[in-house]
Design an enzyme around this catalytic site. Structure first.
Site, short mmCIF file in Angstrom:
data_model
loop_
_atom_site.label_atom_id
_atom_site.label_comp_id
_atom_site.label_asym_id
_atom_site.label_seq_id
_atom_site.Cartn_x
_atom_site.Cartn_y
_atom_site.Cartn_z
N HIS A 193 0.80 -1.34 0.01
CA HIS A 193 0.05 0.13 0.07
C HIS A 193 0.93 1.32 0.08
O HIS A 193 0.47 2.23 -0.59
CB HIS A 193 -0.94 0.12 1.24
CG HIS A 193 -1.79 -1.09 1.47
ND1 HIS A 193 -1.71 -2.03 2.48
CD2 HIS A 193 -3.01 -1.48 0.98
CE1 HIS A 193 -2.69 -2.72 2.45
NE2 HIS A 193 -3.45 -2.42 1.33
N LEU B 11 3.07 -9.56 -0.32
CA LEU B 11 2.50 -8.58 1.18
C LEU B 11 1.04 -8.91 0.93
O LEU B 11 0.33 -8.42 -0.15
CB LEU B 11 3.29 -7.42 1.19
CG LEU B 11 4.71 -7.22 1.17
CD1 LEU B 11 5.09 -5.89 1.83
CD2 LEU B 11 5.22 -8.18 2.22
#
Ligand code: PAF
Length: 280
Positions: free
Chosen positions: A37, A184
């Site tokens: 992110h 991830l």
């Protein structure tokens, strides 16, 4: 970084930035942010003079038996991470702001939404498309960034934007991996230490399938089942392993060259997804 919970305040903030000639870049998230992110947030700074991120755990995209209640919520740490990446505004609405009434108007995505992830998570992409469309209406971004880790989501959102003529450019972010190859994901936090050690096998198997394709094999079904078999032997429960075309996620012919291998499998109660693009 400004933290805004209400739509009116958000609109005013964005309108002011626009008046001063800034492009607006948007990174929608459900929080519990990781380097994937944060990489999108940093990239967003290259695409917009005003960078807006959102954190909203969207109930609409969780089935009743899924992890909505236990989905990790780490607001303080997320704020620190986003601020350090240069995000200007964090839009963090509560459920009442996003869904003041039952959301009976919904986006109905096409058949692709019932395939792959959609066949194991019915209604998931209806929920994703609906909240993304609604967030786009609230933030009114010029560009929005989505990670390739959720490859099918990226494709479905891009198609929605195109077909509904939403004035938003979709930018694709590369999957960020741990040193051992594991993509991830917020859900990696559910893995027990032992399962975390085993988790890189998913990417390793996708890489093996990619190597076989590059070596000239085109027997997609046999390759998919051999990877399923390998994962099952390592005590994974496999939802799917699929070789598809990058362009539309349909099954490839023998001559297609831009492929993507997508997989979803469970280690214990943790469901992981991953994918790998291959050019032949
Ligand atoms: O990828 C996610 O985190 C979510 O599906 C999204 C795009 C923020 C919509 O809730």
């Amino acid at each position: 970084m400004e933290i805004i919970a209400g739509t009116a305040q958000l609109r005013e903030f964005v309108a002011n930035a626009r008046r001063s000639g800034k492009r607006v870049a948007f990174v929608p998230t459900m929080g519990n942010l990781h380097e994937g992110h944060l990489t999108l947030a940093r990239d967003a700074c290259k695409h917009g003079g005003l960078v807006v991120a959102s954190i909203f755990v969207n109930r609409l995209q969780f089935a009743p038996d899924e992890d909505f209640d236990r989905y990790p919520r780490t607001f303080e740490a997320d704020c620190r991470g986003l601020a350090s990446c240069g995000v200007d505004v964090l839009f963090a609405p509560d459920e009442q702001t996003l869904y003041p009434q039952p959301q009976t108007y919904r986006i109905q995505p096409p058949a692709l939404a019932d395939d792959l992830e959609g066949s194991f998570r019915p209604g998931f992409f209806h929920g994703v498309c609906t909240v993304v469309a609604k967030l786009f209406n609230m933030v009114q971004p010029d560009v929005a960034l989505f990670g390739k880790k959720d490859y099918q989501q990226l494709m479905i959102v891009s198609d929605m934007v195109r077909q509904l003529a939403m004035p938003v450019e979709i930018i694709r972010g590369e999957t960020v991996r741990a040193a051992d190859g594991l993509a991830l994901s917020s859900r990696n936090g559910y893995l027990s230490p032992k399962d975390r050690e085993r988790a890189p096998a998913l990417y390793a198997e996708l890489s093996q399938l990619a190597a076989a394709l590059k070596a000239g094999r085109r027997d997609y079904a046999a390759l998919e089942s051999s990877i399923c078999h390998n994962l099952l032997e390592k005590q994974w429960q496999v939802d799917y392993v699929a070789v598809r075309k990058q362009s539309d996620l349909q099954s490839p012919s023998q001559t297609d060259g831009a492929l993507v291998i997508l997989a979803a499998a469970r280690l214990g109660t943790t469901r992981l997804i991953d994918n790998l693009e291959v050019w032949l």
